[in-house]
Design an enzyme around this catalytic site. Structure first.
Site, PDB file in Angstrom:
ATOM      1  N   ARG A 131       0.897  -1.041  -0.008  1.00 18.11           N
ATOM      2  CA  ARG A 131       0.009   0.053  -0.028  1.00 18.11           C
ATOM      3  C   ARG A 131       0.769   1.309   0.114  1.00 18.11           C
ATOM      4  NH1 ARG A 131      -0.599   4.614   2.762  1.00 18.11           N
ATOM      5  NH2 ARG A 131      -0.061   3.617   4.789  1.00 18.11           N
ATOM      6  N   ASP A 132       1.419   1.568   1.086  1.00 18.42           N
ATOM      7  CA  ASP A 132       2.192   2.669   1.201  1.00 18.42           C
ATOM      8  C   ASP A 132       3.578   2.669   0.403  1.00 18.42           C
ATOM      9  OD1 ASP A 132       3.290   5.222   2.162  1.00 18.42           O
ATOM     10  OD2 ASP A 132       3.323   4.681   3.918  1.00 18.42           O
ATOM     11  N   CYS A 157       3.794   9.478  -0.048  1.00 19.77           N
ATOM     12  CA  CYS A 157       2.387   9.896  -0.177  1.00 19.77           C
ATOM     13  C   CYS A 157       2.636  10.953  -1.337  1.00 19.77           C
ATOM     14  CB  CYS A 157       1.869  10.478   1.119  1.00 19.77           C
ATOM     15  SG  CYS A 157       0.305  11.141   1.069  1.00 19.77           S
ATOM     16  N   HIS A 202       5.105   4.735  12.677  1.00 18.72           N
ATOM     17  CA  HIS A 202       5.183   4.573  11.166  1.00 18.72           C
ATOM     18  C   HIS A 202       6.088   5.698  10.775  1.00 18.72           C
ATOM     19  CE1 HIS A 202       3.098   4.318   7.147  1.00 18.72           C
ATOM     20  NE2 HIS A 202       3.704   5.378   7.033  1.00 18.72           N
ATOM     21  N   ASN A 226       9.657   4.924   2.967  1.00 23.28           N
ATOM     22  CA  ASN A 226       9.365   4.213   4.289  1.00 23.28           C
ATOM     23  C   ASN A 226      10.561   3.551   4.782  1.00 23.28           C
ATOM     24  OD1 ASN A 226       6.080   4.037   5.005  1.00 23.28           O
ATOM     25  ND2 ASN A 226       6.354   3.646   2.803  1.00 23.28           N
ATOM     26  N   HIS A 265       8.986   7.114   8.314  1.00 15.36           N
ATOM     27  CA  HIS A 265       9.749   7.279   6.957  1.00 15.36           C
ATOM     28  C   HIS A 265      11.269   7.787   7.071  1.00 15.36           C
ATOM     29  CE1 HIS A 265       6.173   7.020   3.973  1.00 15.36           C
ATOM     30  NE2 HIS A 265       5.565   7.052   5.154  1.00 15.36           N
TER      31      HIS A 265
HETATM   32  P1  HMG Z   1     -12.915  14.470  -2.520  1.00 13.36           P
HETATM   33  O1  HMG Z   1     -12.593  14.956  -4.078  1.00 13.36           O
HETATM   34  O2  HMG Z   1     -13.103  15.571  -1.668  1.00 13.36           O
HETATM   35  O3  HMG Z   1     -14.141  13.814  -2.354  1.00 13.36           O
HETATM   36  O4  HMG Z   1     -12.007  13.443  -2.295  1.00 13.36           O
HETATM   37  P2  HMG Z   1     -15.450  13.429  -3.118  1.00 13.36           P
HETATM   38  O5  HMG Z   1     -16.441  12.802  -2.544  1.00 13.36           O
HETATM   39  O6  HMG Z   1     -16.025  14.685  -3.965  1.00 13.36           O
HETATM   40  O7  HMG Z   1     -14.877  12.287  -4.519  1.00 13.36           O
HETATM   41  C1  HMG Z   1     -14.335  12.769  -5.583  1.00 13.36           C
HETATM   42  C2  HMG Z   1     -14.241  11.862  -6.442  1.00 13.36           C
HETATM   43  O8  HMG Z   1     -13.799  10.568  -6.042  1.00 13.36           O
HETATM   44  C3  HMG Z   1     -15.746  11.515  -6.979  1.00 13.36           C
HETATM   45  O9  HMG Z   1     -15.775  10.984  -8.250  1.00 13.36           O
HETATM   46  C4  HMG Z   1     -16.149  10.159  -6.109  1.00 13.36           C
HETATM   47  O10 HMG Z   1     -17.051   9.375  -6.405  1.00 13.36           O
HETATM   48  C5  HMG Z   1     -14.818   9.492  -6.011  1.00 13.36           C
HETATM   49  P3  HMG Z   1     -16.277  11.861  -9.307  1.00 13.36           P
HETATM   50  O11 HMG Z   1     -17.842  12.094  -9.155  1.00 13.36           O
HETATM   51  O12 HMG Z   1     -15.461  13.055  -9.501  1.00 13.36           O
HETATM   52  O13 HMG Z   1     -15.991  10.865 -10.594  1.00 13.36           O
HETATM   53  N1  HMG Z   1     -14.670   8.755  -4.586  1.00 13.36           N
HETATM   54  C6  HMG Z   1     -14.401   7.565  -4.652  1.00 13.36           C
HETATM   55  N2  HMG Z   1     -14.170   6.535  -5.366  1.00 13.36           N
HETATM   56  C7  HMG Z   1     -13.819   5.354  -5.052  1.00 13.36           C
HETATM   57  N3  HMG Z   1     -13.402   5.169  -3.851  1.00 13.36           N
HETATM   58  C8  HMG Z   1     -13.705   5.981  -2.983  1.00 13.36           C
HETATM   59  C9  HMG Z   1     -14.241   7.258  -3.155  1.00 13.36           C
HETATM   60  N4  HMG Z   1     -14.246   8.290  -2.342  1.00 13.36           N
HETATM   61  C10 HMG Z   1     -14.837   9.435  -3.528  1.00 13.36           C
HETATM   62  N5  HMG Z   1     -13.540   5.813  -1.553  1.00 13.36           N
HETATM   63  C11 HMG Z   1     -11.055  11.515  -0.966  1.00 13.36           C
HETATM   64  C12 HMG Z   1     -11.792  12.786  -0.954  1.00 13.36           C
HETATM   65  C13 HMG Z   1     -10.827  11.327   0.577  1.00 13.36           C
HETATM   66  C14 HMG Z   1     -12.088  10.477  -1.476  1.00 13.36           C
HETATM   67  C15 HMG Z   1      -9.758  11.839  -1.452  1.00 13.36           C
HETATM   68  O14 HMG Z   1      -9.146  12.880  -1.140  1.00 13.36           O
HETATM   69  C16 HMG Z   1      -9.220  10.375  -1.475  1.00 13.36           C
HETATM   70  O15 HMG Z   1      -9.346   9.371  -2.063  1.00 13.36           O
HETATM   71  N6  HMG Z   1      -7.634  10.627  -0.656  1.00 13.36           N
HETATM   72  C17 HMG Z   1      -7.081   9.659  -0.419  1.00 13.36           C
HETATM   73  C18 HMG Z   1      -5.607   9.997  -0.536  1.00 13.36           C
HETATM   74  C19 HMG Z   1      -4.569   9.043  -0.145  1.00 13.36           C
HETATM   75  O16 HMG Z   1      -4.706   7.642  -0.124  1.00 13.36           O
HETATM   76  N7  HMG Z   1      -3.388   9.195   0.386  1.00 13.36           N
HETATM   77  C20 HMG Z   1      -2.462   8.348   0.827  1.00 13.36           C
HETATM   78  C21 HMG Z   1      -2.872   7.625   1.957  1.00 13.36           C
HETATM   79  S1  HMG Z   1      -2.439   8.582   3.352  1.00 13.36           S
HETATM   80  C22 HMG Z   1      -0.557   8.069   3.476  1.00 13.36           C
HETATM   81  O17 HMG Z   1      -0.011   7.802   2.887  1.00 13.36           O
HETATM   82  C23 HMG Z   1       0.032   8.390   5.024  1.00 13.36           C
HETATM   83  C24 HMG Z   1       0.192   6.993   5.719  1.00 13.36           C
HETATM   84  O18 HMG Z   1       1.046   6.221   5.368  1.00 13.36           O
HETATM   85  C25 HMG Z   1       0.740   7.356   7.166  1.00 13.36           C
HETATM   86  C26 HMG Z   1       2.010   8.489   7.226  1.00 13.36           C
HETATM   87  O19 HMG Z   1       2.767   8.106   6.517  1.00 13.36           O
HETATM   88  O20 HMG Z   1       1.925   9.410   8.040  1.00 13.36           O
HETATM   89  C27 HMG Z   1      -0.967   6.305   6.098  1.00 13.36           C
HETATM   90 MG    MG Z   2       3.433   6.482   4.996  1.00 15.08          MG
END
Ligand code: HMG
Ligand code: MG
Length: 301
Positions: A14-15, A240, A207, A249, A209
């Protein structure tokens, strides 16, 4: 678990892969997960049910989870940001999830397009349904040590969001150094503040990096403080898309080597893990850059 036991929580599929630019075939991801399982990992974060526009690399989450051959005793958590993500995860047969928010407002906005308070509200129905289904649940607190937009992040902000996640009913928290800026004294400061607020170190996951090479020093410090779960990515991949400069990571092979030298039990076989690390390197078409990936383990001939 005895205090000599450490959980190695693998985030590579994933990450590790989420920020890779070249499309990685689902088959290669599934093979990676299989090799990780063979190496003894028992918690493997498999993918994310996020917007495919936000993270195109993991747009195959539905297919991947549906095809994943689940091994008994192995947990395969997935990231879920909202009810839509939970619907998808459930349909694909997941039973363990992670919600994710941050200790800094600008990062929460960039990453999930929500304020921290909005993220907590969005998670409530997700967590309620997951609890009803008996799923395993984790909450991530990103940017707990520094934010790419805001700069320094104080421990009070970490504690505040941790408390809100606990009120939702989340047992396990993973405290993230998303952009790899922390040093050991930051780890002491944050872990002690969480401990004072009732989050015992042995219930936390850290966690790290390794962006600036401090991850193993931070692990060693966290171990001394009593932390017993560490996130890591085999092959040291990761970052990310919404955290500029969040390279790498902590590599699982580097973590496992350290744990072995410290005589701690974790159930992961380093040689088998290096097979999985080489698979990542071949899949991505670049040499393995991790310390232990290059040097191997150490054993007298
Ligand atoms: P948004 O644009 O504010 O929300 O996104 P929305 O509800 O308006 O949705 C936009 C579009 O996405 C729409 O499609 C939705 O249907 C679709 P459109 O109408 O434009 O065709 N949508 C989805 N599609 C599939 N599955 C879903 C979904 N939700 C909405 N679940 C949202 C808000 C949260 C969805 C977006 O910003 C997002 O998906 N963000 C995820 C970002 C991400 O994954 N980042 C990396 C992970 S975090 C990380 O890495 C840190 C970590 O490792 C810890 C660390 O290192 O600190 C965990
Ligand atoms: Mg991370």
């Amino acid at each position: 678990m005895s205090e000599r036991d450490v959980r190695v929580y693998e985030v590579g599929p994933r990450d590790g892969l989420q920020n890779e630019a070249i499309p990685i075939p689902t088959d290669a991801k599934l093979q990676f997960i299989d090799l990780l399982t063979r190496a003894g990992l028992r918690e493997i974060e498999a993918t994310s049910f996020v917007s495919p526009k936000a993270v195109p690399q993991l747009a195959d989450a539905d297919e991947l989870m549906a095809r994943l051959e689940r091994r008994p005793g192995v947990r395969y958590p997935v990231l879920v940001p909202n009810a839509r993500g939970l619907d998808r995860a459930e349909a694909a047969g997941a039973d363990a999830l992670c919600v994710f928010t941050a200790a800094s407002e600008p990062f929460a906005r960039a990453n999930i397009n929500m304020s921290i308070a909005e993220s907590i509200s969005a998670f409530r129905p997700v967590i309620d349904r997951a609890v009803e289904r008996g799923w395993w649940i984790r909450g991530y607190v990103s940017t707990a040590f520094g934010c790419p937009y805001q700069g320094e992040v104080g421990e009070a902000a970490v504690v505040a969001v941790a408390q809100q996640l606990r009120e939702l009913g989340i047992e396990e928290l993973s405290i993230g150094d998303t952009i790899g800026v922390a040093g050991p004294s930051d780890v002491r400061r944050v872990v002690r503040a969480l401990d004072a607020a009732g989050f015992a170190p042995d219930r936390l996951a850290m966690h790290f990096h390794d962006t600036r090479g401090t991850a193993l020093a931070n692990v060693a410090t966290a171990l001394e403080l009593g932390v017993r779960c560490f996130d890591a990515s085999t092959g040291g991949t990761g970052g990310c898309p919404y955290a500029p400069g969040a390279a790498g990571n902590l590599a699982t092979e580097d973590l496992v080597y350290l744990l072995d030298r410290e005589g701690l039990s974790h159930g992961v076989d380093l040689d088998a893990l290096l097979v999985a690390a080489r698979h990542v390197s071949e899949t991505l078409g670049r040499p393995l850059g991790t310390k232990v990936g290059q040097a191997g383990g150490w054993r007298l001939p």
